[in-house]
Scaffold this motif. Structure first.
Motif, short mmCIF file in Angstrom:
data_model
loop_
_atom_site.label_atom_id
_atom_site.label_comp_id
_atom_site.label_asym_id
_atom_site.label_seq_id
_atom_site.Cartn_x
_atom_site.Cartn_y
_atom_site.Cartn_z
N PHE A 112 -9.71 11.87 -1.72
CA PHE A 112 -10.07 11.63 -0.32
C PHE A 112 -8.88 11.84 0.61
O PHE A 112 -9.03 12.28 1.75
N VAL A 113 -7.66 11.52 0.15
CA VAL A 113 -6.48 11.76 0.95
C VAL A 113 -6.33 13.25 1.25
O VAL A 113 -6.03 13.67 2.37
N VAL A 114 -6.53 14.08 0.21
CA VAL A 114 -6.43 15.52 0.41
C VAL A 114 -7.50 16.01 1.38
O VAL A 114 -7.25 16.83 2.27
N ASP A 167 -9.40 1.22 12.46
CA ASP A 167 -8.10 1.82 12.76
C ASP A 167 -7.02 0.79 12.41
O ASP A 167 -6.52 0.07 13.28
N ILE A 168 -6.66 0.70 11.15
CA ILE A 168 -5.83 -0.40 10.65
C ILE A 168 -4.42 -0.37 11.23
O ILE A 168 -3.85 -1.41 11.56
N ASP A 169 -3.85 0.82 11.40
CA ASP A 169 -2.49 0.88 11.95
C ASP A 169 -2.47 0.93 13.48
O ASP A 169 -1.41 0.88 14.09
N SER A 209 -6.08 8.98 5.03
CA SER A 209 -4.83 8.91 4.28
C SER A 209 -3.96 7.74 4.71
O SER A 209 -3.01 7.40 4.00
N ARG A 210 -4.25 7.14 5.87
CA ARG A 210 -3.51 5.95 6.29
C ARG A 210 -4.45 4.74 6.31
O ARG A 210 -4.33 3.82 5.51
N ASP A 211 -5.40 4.73 7.24
CA ASP A 211 -6.28 3.57 7.39
C ASP A 211 -7.12 3.33 6.14
O ASP A 211 -7.23 2.20 5.65
N GLY A 212 -7.71 4.40 5.60
CA GLY A 212 -8.55 4.24 4.41
C GLY A 212 -7.77 3.76 3.21
O GLY A 212 -8.22 2.89 2.46
N SER A 228 4.13 6.31 8.52
CA SER A 228 3.66 5.62 9.72
C SER A 228 3.44 6.63 10.84
O SER A 228 4.28 7.49 11.10
N ALA A 229 2.30 6.53 11.50
CA ALA A 229 2.01 7.41 12.64
C ALA A 229 2.95 7.08 13.79
O ALA A 229 3.31 5.92 14.01
#
Length: 595
Positions: free
Chosen positions: A11-13, A536-538, A546-549, A570-571
Protein backbone atom coordinates in the motif's frame (compact mmCIF):
# COMPACT_ATOMS: atom_id res chain seq x y z
CA UNK A 1 2.46 -11.04 10.61
CA UNK A 2 4.77 -11.42 7.61
CA UNK A 3 1.79 -11.17 5.23
CA UNK A 4 0.51 -8.08 7.03
CA UNK A 5 3.87 -6.34 6.68
CA UNK A 6 3.89 -7.22 2.98
CA UNK A 7 0.46 -5.66 2.59
CA UNK A 8 1.62 -2.49 4.33
CA UNK A 9 4.61 -2.21 1.97
CA UNK A 10 2.31 -2.82 -1.01
CA UNK A 11 0.00 0.00 0.00
CA UNK A 12 2.93 2.36 0.62
CA UNK A 13 4.11 1.81 -2.95
CA UNK A 14 0.61 2.31 -4.33
CA UNK A 15 0.13 5.58 -2.41
CA UNK A 16 2.04 7.51 -5.05
CA UNK A 17 -0.31 6.21 -7.77
CA UNK A 18 -3.67 7.19 -6.30
CA UNK A 19 -5.20 10.49 -5.19
CA UNK A 20 -7.67 10.43 -2.33
CA UNK A 21 -10.75 12.65 -2.62
CA UNK A 22 -11.60 14.66 0.51
CA UNK A 23 -15.24 15.15 1.41
CA UNK A 24 -16.05 18.50 2.99
CA UNK A 25 -16.44 19.06 6.71
CA UNK A 26 -15.09 22.60 7.25
CA UNK A 27 -12.97 23.66 4.29
CA UNK A 28 -12.93 20.24 2.61
CA UNK A 29 -12.35 18.48 5.89
CA UNK A 30 -9.08 20.23 6.80
CA UNK A 31 -10.58 22.56 9.41
CA UNK A 32 -8.68 25.44 7.80
CA UNK A 33 -10.19 27.69 5.12
CA UNK A 34 -7.91 29.69 2.83
CA UNK A 35 -8.72 32.80 0.81
CA UNK A 36 -6.93 32.61 -2.56
CA UNK A 37 -4.09 35.10 -3.14
CA UNK A 38 -2.51 35.60 -6.53
CA UNK A 39 1.06 35.94 -5.22
CA UNK A 40 0.68 34.35 -1.80
CA UNK A 41 1.31 37.35 0.42
CA UNK A 42 -2.05 38.17 2.03
CA UNK A 43 -2.41 38.65 5.80
CA UNK A 44 -5.55 38.07 7.89
CA UNK A 45 -6.43 40.41 10.76
CA UNK A 46 -10.18 40.75 11.39
CA UNK A 47 -13.10 38.32 11.53
CA UNK A 48 -16.85 38.55 12.12
CA UNK A 49 -19.73 36.07 11.91
CA UNK A 50 -22.95 36.88 10.10
CA UNK A 51 -26.28 35.76 11.55
CA UNK A 52 -26.65 33.25 8.68
CA UNK A 53 -23.39 31.50 9.61
CA UNK A 54 -21.24 33.06 6.91
CA UNK A 55 -17.79 34.25 7.90
CA UNK A 56 -16.34 37.66 6.98
CA UNK A 57 -12.58 38.13 7.19
CA UNK A 58 -10.47 41.18 6.52
CA UNK A 59 -6.79 41.78 6.10
CA UNK A 60 -4.03 43.22 4.02
CA UNK A 61 -3.61 42.07 0.43
CA UNK A 62 0.03 42.70 -0.35
CA UNK A 63 -0.24 41.32 -3.86
CA UNK A 64 -2.58 44.21 -4.70
CA UNK A 65 -0.30 46.94 -3.34
CA UNK A 66 -0.88 46.51 0.43
CA UNK A 67 -4.55 47.43 0.16
CA UNK A 68 -7.07 46.31 2.78
CA UNK A 69 -9.29 43.48 1.59
CA UNK A 70 -12.43 41.64 2.66
CA UNK A 71 -13.57 38.10 1.90
CA UNK A 72 -16.70 36.17 2.79
CA UNK A 73 -16.83 32.43 3.36
CA UNK A 74 -19.80 30.11 3.50
CA UNK A 75 -20.42 28.26 6.75
CA UNK A 76 -18.49 25.25 5.40
CA UNK A 77 -15.39 27.37 4.73
CA UNK A 78 -15.80 27.59 0.94
CA UNK A 79 -15.64 30.99 -0.79
CA UNK A 80 -19.02 32.75 -1.00
CA UNK A 81 -18.99 33.62 -4.69
CA UNK A 82 -22.14 35.76 -4.33
CA UNK A 83 -19.88 38.32 -2.60
CA UNK A 84 -18.24 40.52 -5.27
CA UNK A 85 -19.00 37.80 -7.86
CA UNK A 86 -17.26 39.58 -10.76
CA UNK A 87 -14.02 40.25 -8.91
CA UNK A 88 -10.66 38.69 -9.76
CA UNK A 89 -11.37 36.26 -6.91
CA UNK A 90 -15.15 35.87 -6.47
CA UNK A 91 -15.85 36.12 -2.75
CA UNK A 92 -13.06 38.65 -2.15
CA UNK A 93 -13.01 42.43 -2.45
CA UNK A 94 -9.85 44.56 -2.47
CA UNK A 95 -10.44 48.07 -1.09
CA UNK A 96 -8.60 50.01 -3.76
CA UNK A 97 -7.61 53.60 -3.10
CA UNK A 98 -6.41 52.93 0.46
CA UNK A 99 -2.87 51.76 1.19
CA UNK A 100 -2.16 50.16 4.55
CA UNK A 101 0.94 51.34 6.36
CA UNK A 102 3.49 48.54 6.36
CA UNK A 103 5.68 49.87 9.20
CA UNK A 104 3.36 51.28 11.87
CA UNK A 105 0.88 48.43 12.04
CA UNK A 106 -0.71 48.22 15.48
CA UNK A 107 -3.87 46.12 15.22
CA UNK A 108 -4.21 45.74 11.49
CA UNK A 109 -7.64 45.63 9.93
CA UNK A 110 -10.89 45.45 11.88
CA UNK A 111 -14.23 44.35 10.44
CA UNK A 112 -17.79 44.54 11.78
CA UNK A 113 -21.23 43.47 10.50
CA UNK A 114 -23.98 46.07 10.82
CA UNK A 115 -27.53 45.09 11.73
CA UNK A 116 -28.60 45.60 8.11
CA UNK A 117 -25.88 43.27 6.81
CA UNK A 118 -23.49 45.92 5.55
CA UNK A 119 -19.81 45.38 6.31
CA UNK A 120 -17.69 48.07 8.00
CA UNK A 121 -13.91 47.91 7.72
CA UNK A 122 -11.37 50.17 9.43
CA UNK A 123 -7.60 50.25 9.35
CA UNK A 124 -4.52 52.45 9.46
CA UNK A 125 -3.44 53.69 6.06
CA UNK A 126 -0.68 56.00 4.93
CA UNK A 127 -0.14 58.87 2.56
CA UNK A 128 2.97 61.02 2.16
CA UNK A 129 4.73 59.50 5.19
CA UNK A 130 1.80 60.12 7.52
CA UNK A 131 -0.64 57.64 9.09
CA UNK A 132 -4.39 58.14 8.95
CA UNK A 133 -7.42 56.15 10.05
CA UNK A 134 -9.31 54.84 7.04
CA UNK A 135 -12.83 53.41 6.85
CA UNK A 136 -14.84 51.57 4.19
CA UNK A 137 -18.35 50.16 4.01
CA UNK A 138 -19.57 47.45 1.68
CA UNK A 139 -23.07 46.36 0.84
CA UNK A 140 -24.03 42.75 1.58
CA UNK A 141 -23.13 41.76 -1.99
CA UNK A 142 -19.60 43.13 -1.69
CA UNK A 143 -20.16 46.34 -3.65
CA UNK A 144 -19.09 49.68 -2.21
CA UNK A 145 -21.80 51.58 -0.33
CA UNK A 146 -21.97 54.75 -2.44
CA UNK A 147 -23.83 56.67 0.28
CA UNK A 148 -20.90 56.23 2.66
CA UNK A 149 -18.98 59.35 1.63
CA UNK A 150 -17.19 60.41 4.82
CA UNK A 151 -16.67 63.81 6.45
CA UNK A 152 -15.12 65.63 3.47
CA UNK A 153 -18.13 66.86 1.48
CA UNK A 154 -15.82 68.35 -1.16
CA UNK A 155 -14.14 65.00 -1.77
CA UNK A 156 -16.77 62.27 -1.27
CA UNK A 157 -15.39 58.81 -0.67
CA UNK A 158 -18.02 56.70 -2.41
CA UNK A 159 -17.70 53.83 0.05
CA UNK A 160 -14.18 54.33 1.38
CA UNK A 161 -12.25 57.32 2.65
CA UNK A 162 -9.40 58.58 4.79
CA UNK A 163 -10.11 60.53 7.98
CA UNK A 164 -8.05 63.46 9.17
CA UNK A 165 -8.77 63.79 12.87
CA UNK A 166 -5.94 66.24 13.56
CA UNK A 167 -4.02 68.68 11.39
CA UNK A 168 -0.58 67.10 11.70
CA UNK A 169 -0.35 64.21 14.17
CA UNK A 170 0.24 60.58 13.23
CA UNK A 171 -3.07 58.69 13.64
CA UNK A 172 -3.14 54.93 14.21
CA UNK A 173 -6.30 52.80 14.51
CA UNK A 174 -6.57 50.22 17.29
CA UNK A 175 -10.21 49.13 17.25
CA UNK A 176 -13.71 49.84 15.98
CA UNK A 177 -17.19 49.17 17.37
CA UNK A 178 -20.71 49.70 16.11
CA UNK A 179 -22.65 51.44 18.84
CA UNK A 180 -25.27 49.03 20.15
CA UNK A 181 -27.93 51.68 20.59
CA UNK A 182 -27.92 53.12 17.06
CA UNK A 183 -25.15 51.60 14.90
CA UNK A 184 -22.89 54.66 14.81
CA UNK A 185 -19.25 53.83 14.14
CA UNK A 186 -16.80 54.33 17.02
CA UNK A 187 -13.08 54.38 16.21
CA UNK A 188 -10.31 54.44 18.82
CA UNK A 189 -6.54 54.52 18.66
CA UNK A 190 -3.57 56.77 19.20
CA UNK A 191 -3.13 60.24 17.72
CA UNK A 192 0.37 61.48 18.37
CA UNK A 193 0.99 60.25 21.92
CA UNK A 194 -2.58 60.30 23.21
CA UNK A 195 -5.82 58.36 23.21
CA UNK A 196 -8.11 59.49 20.40
CA UNK A 197 -11.74 58.79 19.56
CA UNK A 198 -13.86 59.49 16.50
CA UNK A 199 -17.48 58.61 15.83
CA UNK A 200 -19.12 58.55 12.42
CA UNK A 201 -22.77 58.72 11.57
CA UNK A 202 -24.18 55.44 10.26
CA UNK A 203 -26.02 57.19 7.45
CA UNK A 204 -23.13 58.67 5.48
CA UNK A 205 -19.89 58.33 7.48
CA UNK A 206 -19.69 62.00 8.40
CA UNK A 207 -18.42 63.02 11.83
CA UNK A 208 -21.11 62.57 14.48
CA UNK A 209 -21.04 66.24 15.42
CA UNK A 210 -24.69 67.27 15.89
CA UNK A 211 -25.25 68.11 19.56
CA UNK A 212 -29.00 68.09 18.94
CA UNK A 213 -28.81 64.43 17.90
CA UNK A 214 -26.66 62.90 20.66
CA UNK A 215 -23.49 63.90 18.83
CA UNK A 216 -19.99 63.23 20.16
CA UNK A 217 -18.89 66.41 21.97
CA UNK A 218 -16.03 65.06 24.07
CA UNK A 219 -14.55 65.96 27.45
CA UNK A 220 -13.71 69.39 28.84
CA UNK A 221 -10.93 71.41 27.22
CA UNK A 222 -8.66 70.95 30.25
CA UNK A 223 -8.61 67.19 29.61
CA UNK A 224 -7.49 67.54 26.00
CA UNK A 225 -3.83 67.59 24.96
CA UNK A 226 -2.06 69.65 22.30
CA UNK A 227 -3.15 68.68 18.82
CA UNK A 228 -6.80 68.13 19.76
CA UNK A 229 -8.98 69.18 16.80
CA UNK A 230 -11.37 71.22 19.01
CA UNK A 231 -14.29 70.01 16.92
CA UNK A 232 -17.28 67.77 17.57
CA UNK A 233 -17.25 64.19 16.39
CA UNK A 234 -13.60 63.49 17.28
CA UNK A 235 -11.18 64.33 20.07
CA UNK A 236 -7.96 63.47 21.89
CA UNK A 237 -7.80 63.16 25.65
CA UNK A 238 -5.25 62.89 28.42
CA UNK A 239 -5.09 59.97 30.82
CA UNK A 240 -2.68 60.88 33.64
CA UNK A 241 -1.20 57.73 35.14
CA UNK A 242 1.03 56.70 38.00
CA UNK A 243 4.00 56.78 35.65
CA UNK A 244 3.16 59.74 33.40
CA UNK A 245 1.52 62.93 34.60
CA UNK A 246 1.23 64.32 31.05
CA UNK A 247 -1.40 61.72 30.27
CA UNK A 248 0.14 60.02 27.25
CA UNK A 249 -1.43 56.72 26.28
CA UNK A 250 -3.05 54.61 23.64
CA UNK A 251 -6.62 53.43 23.22
CA UNK A 252 -6.36 49.70 22.42
CA UNK A 253 -9.89 48.25 22.37
CA UNK A 254 -13.44 49.63 22.50
CA UNK A 255 -16.85 48.31 23.52
CA UNK A 256 -20.23 50.02 23.84
CA UNK A 257 -23.09 49.49 26.25
CA UNK A 258 -26.79 49.09 25.53
CA UNK A 259 -27.49 52.67 26.64
CA UNK A 260 -24.86 54.14 24.29
CA UNK A 261 -21.87 54.53 26.58
CA UNK A 262 -18.35 53.86 25.27
CA UNK A 263 -15.74 51.90 27.23
CA UNK A 264 -12.10 51.98 26.10
CA UNK A 265 -9.37 49.69 27.40
CA UNK A 266 -6.01 51.33 26.96
CA UNK A 267 -2.39 51.42 27.94
CA UNK A 268 -1.07 54.53 29.66
CA UNK A 269 2.49 55.74 30.07
CA UNK A 270 5.54 55.11 27.91
CA UNK A 271 8.16 52.62 29.08
CA UNK A 272 6.34 52.05 32.38
CA UNK A 273 2.90 50.85 31.32
CA UNK A 274 -0.36 50.86 33.20
CA UNK A 275 -3.74 49.34 32.37
CA UNK A 276 -6.24 52.17 32.06
CA UNK A 277 -9.97 52.12 31.29
CA UNK A 278 -12.09 55.03 30.08
CA UNK A 279 -15.88 55.22 30.18
CA UNK A 280 -17.61 57.92 28.15
CA UNK A 281 -21.21 59.01 28.16
CA UNK A 282 -23.11 58.90 24.90
CA UNK A 283 -22.00 62.48 24.12
CA UNK A 284 -18.32 61.70 24.77
CA UNK A 285 -18.04 63.37 28.17
CA UNK A 286 -16.45 61.37 30.98
CA UNK A 287 -18.88 59.18 32.94
CA UNK A 288 -18.57 60.59 36.46
CA UNK A 289 -20.02 57.40 37.98
CA UNK A 290 -17.15 55.32 36.65
CA UNK A 291 -14.83 55.87 39.62
CA UNK A 292 -13.36 52.51 40.61
CA UNK A 293 -12.33 52.08 44.23
CA UNK A 294 -10.66 55.40 44.89
CA UNK A 295 -11.75 58.38 42.78
CA UNK A 296 -13.82 61.08 44.50
CA UNK A 297 -17.44 61.65 43.49
CA UNK A 298 -17.62 63.66 40.28
CA UNK A 299 -14.10 62.81 39.12
CA UNK A 300 -14.83 59.56 37.31
CA UNK A 301 -14.52 58.44 33.73
CA UNK A 302 -10.88 57.31 33.83
CA UNK A 303 -9.88 54.40 36.07
CA UNK A 304 -6.34 53.07 36.43
CA UNK A 305 -5.80 49.47 37.49
CA UNK A 306 -2.50 49.52 39.35
CA UNK A 307 -1.08 46.29 40.69
CA UNK A 308 2.06 45.32 42.58
CA UNK A 309 4.24 42.25 42.93
CA UNK A 310 4.98 40.31 46.11
CA UNK A 311 7.43 43.02 47.19
CA UNK A 312 5.01 45.87 46.66
CA UNK A 313 6.64 47.12 43.47
CA UNK A 314 4.42 48.41 40.67
CA UNK A 315 3.96 45.92 37.82
CA UNK A 316 3.56 46.80 34.16
CA UNK A 317 0.23 45.93 32.58
CA UNK A 318 -1.14 46.62 29.13
CA UNK A 319 -4.54 46.24 27.49
CA UNK A 320 -5.30 43.78 24.68
CA UNK A 321 -9.10 43.54 24.24
CA UNK A 322 -12.44 44.32 25.91
CA UNK A 323 -15.90 42.75 25.66
CA UNK A 324 -19.21 43.38 27.45
CA UNK A 325 -20.89 40.47 29.20
CA UNK A 326 -24.62 39.83 28.95
CA UNK A 327 -25.08 41.40 32.42
CA UNK A 328 -23.44 44.71 31.43
CA UNK A 329 -20.10 44.13 33.12
CA UNK A 330 -16.88 44.12 31.12
CA UNK A 331 -14.04 41.67 30.67
CA UNK A 332 -10.66 43.20 29.90
CA UNK A 333 -7.86 41.09 28.43
CA UNK A 334 -4.40 42.23 29.39
CA UNK A 335 -0.71 41.58 29.52
CA UNK A 336 1.00 41.31 32.92
CA UNK A 337 4.77 41.75 33.08
CA UNK A 338 6.30 39.38 35.59
CA UNK A 339 10.06 39.11 36.20
CA UNK A 340 11.30 39.00 32.60
CA UNK A 341 8.36 38.16 30.34
CA UNK A 342 4.72 38.95 29.67
CA UNK A 343 1.88 36.79 30.95
CA UNK A 344 -1.74 36.80 29.75
CA UNK A 345 -4.53 37.92 32.05
CA UNK A 346 -8.21 38.83 32.34
CA UNK A 347 -10.02 41.30 34.60
CA UNK A 348 -13.72 41.60 35.19
CA UNK A 349 -14.77 45.22 35.72
CA UNK A 350 -18.12 46.38 37.13
CA UNK A 351 -20.09 49.19 35.50
CA UNK A 352 -18.79 51.62 38.14
CA UNK A 353 -15.14 50.80 37.42
CA UNK A 354 -14.48 48.56 40.41
CA UNK A 355 -12.79 45.21 39.88
CA UNK A 356 -15.27 42.34 40.32
CA UNK A 357 -13.59 40.06 42.84
CA UNK A 358 -16.16 37.31 42.20
CA UNK A 359 -14.18 36.55 39.06
CA UNK A 360 -11.57 34.31 40.65
CA UNK A 361 -9.64 31.36 39.26
CA UNK A 362 -8.22 30.06 42.52
CA UNK A 363 -4.80 30.05 40.88
CA UNK A 364 -1.81 31.34 42.89
CA UNK A 365 -0.46 34.90 42.65
CA UNK A 366 -0.22 36.78 40.32
CA UNK A 367 -3.84 35.63 39.90
CA UNK A 368 -6.04 37.15 42.58
CA UNK A 369 -9.77 37.83 43.01
CA UNK A 370 -10.82 39.87 39.98
CA UNK A 371 -7.76 39.00 37.90
CA UNK A 372 -6.97 35.66 36.25
CA UNK A 373 -3.43 35.17 34.95
CA UNK A 374 -4.37 32.25 32.74
CA UNK A 375 -1.18 31.80 30.73
CA UNK A 376 2.22 32.29 32.31
CA UNK A 377 3.91 33.27 29.06
CA UNK A 378 2.96 34.93 25.79
CA UNK A 379 1.24 38.00 24.40
CA UNK A 380 -2.52 38.35 24.76
CA UNK A 381 -4.10 39.13 21.36
CA UNK A 382 -7.89 38.91 21.55
CA UNK A 383 -10.76 36.98 23.13
CA UNK A 384 -14.38 36.13 22.52
CA UNK A 385 -17.42 35.36 24.68
CA UNK A 386 -19.62 32.54 23.37
CA UNK A 387 -23.13 33.90 22.70
CA UNK A 388 -26.45 32.11 23.08
CA UNK A 389 -27.94 30.02 25.86
CA UNK A 390 -26.43 26.57 25.34
CA UNK A 391 -23.97 24.67 27.50
CA UNK A 392 -21.09 26.86 26.31
CA UNK A 393 -22.88 30.22 26.62
CA UNK A 394 -20.76 33.03 28.14
CA UNK A 395 -17.61 30.93 27.96
CA UNK A 396 -14.48 33.02 27.41
CA UNK A 397 -12.02 31.78 24.79
CA UNK A 398 -8.75 33.69 24.52
CA UNK A 399 -6.11 33.89 21.81
CA UNK A 400 -2.45 34.64 22.33
CA UNK A 401 0.95 34.51 20.70
CA UNK A 402 2.98 31.91 22.59
CA UNK A 403 6.20 31.63 20.61
CA UNK A 404 8.79 29.86 22.72
CA UNK A 405 6.31 27.70 24.64
CA UNK A 406 7.41 24.08 24.63
CA UNK A 407 10.44 24.99 22.56
CA UNK A 408 8.30 25.91 19.54
CA UNK A 409 9.14 29.07 17.62
CA UNK A 410 7.68 30.71 14.55
CA UNK A 411 3.89 30.87 14.52
CA UNK A 412 2.92 29.26 17.84
CA UNK A 413 -0.54 30.39 18.99
CA UNK A 414 -2.28 29.51 22.25
CA UNK A 415 -5.94 29.26 23.20
CA UNK A 416 -7.39 29.17 26.72
CA UNK A 417 -11.00 28.69 27.88
CA UNK A 418 -12.27 30.34 31.09
CA UNK A 419 -15.64 29.69 32.73
CA UNK A 420 -17.74 32.80 32.98
CA UNK A 421 -21.22 32.50 34.40
CA UNK A 422 -21.39 28.80 33.57
CA UNK A 423 -21.37 25.91 36.02
CA UNK A 424 -21.41 26.45 39.78
CA UNK A 425 -20.85 29.97 41.09
CA UNK A 426 -17.53 28.92 42.57
CA UNK A 427 -16.29 28.08 39.07
CA UNK A 428 -16.67 31.64 37.74
CA UNK A 429 -13.23 32.62 36.42
CA UNK A 430 -11.70 29.14 36.64
CA UNK A 431 -9.95 27.48 33.71
CA UNK A 432 -12.37 25.37 31.66
CA UNK A 433 -10.61 22.01 31.38
CA UNK A 434 -13.15 20.71 28.85
CA UNK A 435 -10.99 22.46 26.25
CA UNK A 436 -8.59 19.63 25.42
CA UNK A 437 -7.08 20.88 22.15
CA UNK A 438 -6.47 19.42 18.68
CA UNK A 439 -4.70 16.31 19.99
CA UNK A 440 -7.13 15.84 22.88
CA UNK A 441 -4.37 15.86 25.52
CA UNK A 442 -4.59 19.39 26.99
CA UNK A 443 -6.59 20.80 29.92
CA UNK A 444 -7.96 24.31 29.44
CA UNK A 445 -5.11 25.64 27.28
CA UNK A 446 -3.65 24.33 24.05
CA UNK A 447 -0.93 25.47 21.69
CA UNK A 448 -1.04 25.05 17.94
CA UNK A 449 1.54 25.94 15.35
CA UNK A 450 0.65 27.84 12.22
CA UNK A 451 4.19 27.77 10.91
CA UNK A 452 3.88 24.06 10.34
CA UNK A 453 1.65 24.90 7.38
CA UNK A 454 4.34 26.91 5.60
CA UNK A 455 7.73 28.49 6.03
CA UNK A 456 6.57 32.12 6.04
CA UNK A 457 3.80 34.54 6.87
CA UNK A 458 2.04 32.60 9.61
CA UNK A 459 0.30 34.33 12.50
CA UNK A 460 -3.12 34.48 14.14
CA UNK A 461 -4.75 37.67 15.35
CA UNK A 462 -8.47 37.55 16.20
CA UNK A 463 -11.08 35.08 17.45
CA UNK A 464 -14.90 34.81 17.39
CA UNK A 465 -17.33 32.13 18.60
CA UNK A 466 -20.79 30.95 17.60
CA UNK A 467 -23.71 29.82 19.76
CA UNK A 468 -22.64 26.16 19.47
CA UNK A 469 -19.36 26.91 21.23
CA UNK A 470 -17.33 26.49 18.05
CA UNK A 471 -14.70 29.17 17.60
CA UNK A 472 -12.92 30.63 14.60
CA UNK A 473 -9.44 32.16 14.44
CA UNK A 474 -8.18 34.34 11.61
CA UNK A 475 -4.59 34.79 10.53
CA UNK A 476 -2.49 33.68 7.61
CA UNK A 477 -0.98 30.45 6.45
CA UNK A 478 0.94 29.75 3.26
CA UNK A 479 0.77 33.46 2.45
CA UNK A 480 -3.05 33.50 2.38
CA UNK A 481 -5.73 34.77 4.72
CA UNK A 482 -6.79 31.70 6.70
CA UNK A 483 -9.62 30.80 9.07
CA UNK A 484 -9.22 27.95 11.56
CA UNK A 485 -12.44 26.43 12.85
CA UNK A 486 -12.25 24.58 16.17
CA UNK A 487 -15.01 22.61 17.84
CA UNK A 488 -15.89 23.52 21.40
CA UNK A 489 -13.46 20.98 22.84
CA UNK A 490 -10.57 22.38 20.78
CA UNK A 491 -10.52 19.85 17.94
CA UNK A 492 -10.04 21.25 14.46
CA UNK A 493 -13.35 20.83 12.64
CA UNK A 494 -12.27 18.03 10.35
CA UNK A 495 -14.09 14.78 9.70
CA UNK A 496 -13.99 12.27 12.59
CA UNK A 497 -11.22 9.73 13.04
CA UNK A 498 -12.83 6.40 13.95
CA UNK A 499 -10.38 3.56 14.52
CA UNK A 500 -13.07 0.86 14.71
CA UNK A 501 -13.92 1.26 11.03
CA UNK A 502 -15.96 -1.93 10.76
CA UNK A 503 -17.84 -1.23 14.03
CA UNK A 504 -17.26 -4.69 15.46
CA UNK A 505 -16.34 -3.35 18.88
CA UNK A 506 -12.58 -3.82 18.62
CA UNK A 507 -9.64 -2.10 16.90
CA UNK A 508 -7.73 -4.41 14.58
CA UNK A 509 -4.86 -3.63 12.20
CA UNK A 510 -5.86 -6.55 9.96
CA UNK A 511 -9.39 -5.26 9.44
CA UNK A 512 -9.81 -1.62 10.54
CA UNK A 513 -6.28 -0.48 9.76
CA UNK A 514 -6.16 -1.94 6.28
CA UNK A 515 -9.65 -0.64 5.51
CA UNK A 516 -8.53 2.89 6.40
CA UNK A 517 -5.38 2.57 4.27
CA UNK A 518 -7.34 1.14 1.32
CA UNK A 519 -9.73 4.09 1.58
CA UNK A 520 -6.78 6.50 1.42
CA UNK A 521 -5.64 4.76 -1.75
CA UNK A 522 -9.06 4.93 -3.35
CA UNK A 523 -9.51 1.15 -3.23
CA UNK A 524 -13.16 -0.01 -2.76
CA UNK A 525 -13.86 -1.34 0.74
CA UNK A 526 -16.96 -2.95 2.30
CA UNK A 527 -17.20 -0.49 5.23
CA UNK A 528 -17.94 3.24 5.36
CA UNK A 529 -15.04 5.48 6.42
CA UNK A 530 -16.12 8.88 7.83
CA UNK A 531 -15.52 11.71 5.38
CA UNK A 532 -13.09 14.56 5.82
CA UNK A 533 -9.48 14.58 6.98
CA UNK A 534 -9.86 13.25 10.50
CA UNK A 535 -7.42 10.53 9.49
CA UNK A 536 -4.77 13.16 8.68
CA UNK A 537 -2.62 11.93 11.58
CA UNK A 538 0.37 14.22 11.01
CA UNK A 539 -1.87 17.24 10.31
CA UNK A 540 -0.31 18.22 7.00
CA UNK A 541 -3.67 18.66 5.24
CA UNK A 542 -3.29 15.54 3.09
CA UNK A 543 -4.36 11.92 3.52
CA UNK A 544 -1.26 9.90 2.69
CA UNK A 545 -1.12 6.13 3.08
CA UNK A 546 2.67 6.09 3.45
CA UNK A 547 2.49 8.45 6.42
CA UNK A 548 -1.00 8.64 7.95
CA UNK A 549 -1.99 5.08 7.04
CA UNK A 550 1.26 3.57 8.24
CA UNK A 551 1.06 5.52 11.52
CA UNK A 552 -2.43 4.12 12.17
CA UNK A 553 -1.36 0.57 11.35
CA UNK A 554 1.75 0.73 13.49
CA UNK A 555 -0.15 2.11 16.47
CA UNK A 556 -2.80 -0.62 16.13
CA UNK A 557 0.04 -3.15 16.18
CA UNK A 558 1.35 -1.66 19.44
CA UNK A 559 4.23 0.48 18.14
CA UNK A 560 4.99 3.54 20.32
CA UNK A 561 7.69 6.17 20.74
CA UNK A 562 10.50 6.20 18.18
CA UNK A 563 9.30 2.89 16.73
CA UNK A 564 6.06 4.60 15.73
CA UNK A 565 7.89 7.17 13.56
CA UNK A 566 10.90 5.19 12.35
CA UNK A 567 11.61 5.63 8.61
CA UNK A 568 8.46 7.70 8.04
CA UNK A 569 9.62 11.02 6.55
CA UNK A 570 7.91 14.03 8.14
CA UNK A 571 5.97 16.23 5.73
CA UNK A 572 7.25 19.80 5.54
CA UNK A 573 3.76 21.09 6.37
CA UNK A 574 3.01 18.63 9.19
CA UNK A 575 1.69 20.10 12.45
CA UNK A 576 2.22 16.88 14.45
CA UNK A 577 5.80 15.70 14.18
CA UNK A 578 6.63 14.20 17.58
CA UNK A 579 5.71 10.75 18.84
CA UNK A 580 3.90 12.25 21.83
CA UNK A 581 1.69 14.51 19.67
CA UNK A 582 0.83 11.66 17.30
CA UNK A 583 0.24 9.26 20.19
CA UNK A 584 -2.17 11.73 21.82
CA UNK A 585 -4.05 12.28 18.59
CA UNK A 586 -4.38 8.56 17.81
CA UNK A 587 -5.53 7.73 21.32
CA UNK A 588 -7.79 10.71 22.10
CA UNK A 589 -9.12 11.69 18.67
CA UNK A 590 -9.16 8.31 16.92
CA UNK A 591 -9.96 6.06 19.87
CA UNK A 592 -7.01 3.71 19.51
CA UNK A 593 -6.44 2.30 23.01
CA UNK A 594 -3.10 2.14 24.75
CA UNK A 595 -1.06 -0.95 23.80
Amino acid sequence: MRNLRWLVLFFVVLSSWFATPAIAAFASGTGIARVPASTGNDEGYGIALQSDGKIVVAGRCIDSGANPCVARLNADGSMDTSFNPTGAVPGKRVIDGLVINTSSFLRGVKVMIAADGRIVLATTCSLANRNYICVARLNADGSFDGAFDGPDAGNPGNGRFRLQITTSLDEVLSDVALQRIDGRIVLVGQCGSYHCVARLRATDGSYDADSADFGLLGPATADRPPGDPAANGRFLYRFPSTFNSAGVGNGIAVETSNEGKIVIAGTCGTSALELCITKLNRDGTFDADFRGDSLPVGQGGRVRILTTDESGNAVKQRAADIKMQADGRFLVQCGYFRTSSWSQCLYRVNSDGTVATSFSSGLPFPSEPGRVVYNAIGDALAFTITPGSGSYANRVVTLGNCDGVGGNTGGTSCVTAVRNGTGPASADGTIDTSLVGPNGDQLGTFNFRTRGLSLRNNDTREIVADANGDFYIVGECDGQMCVYKFRADGALDTGPCVADADADGRVSAASDGLAIVRNMLGVPIPVTIPPGLGYDIDGDGVLNASRDGLLILRRMLGFTGTALLRDIPSATTARRTTASDIESYLRMRCGIPRP
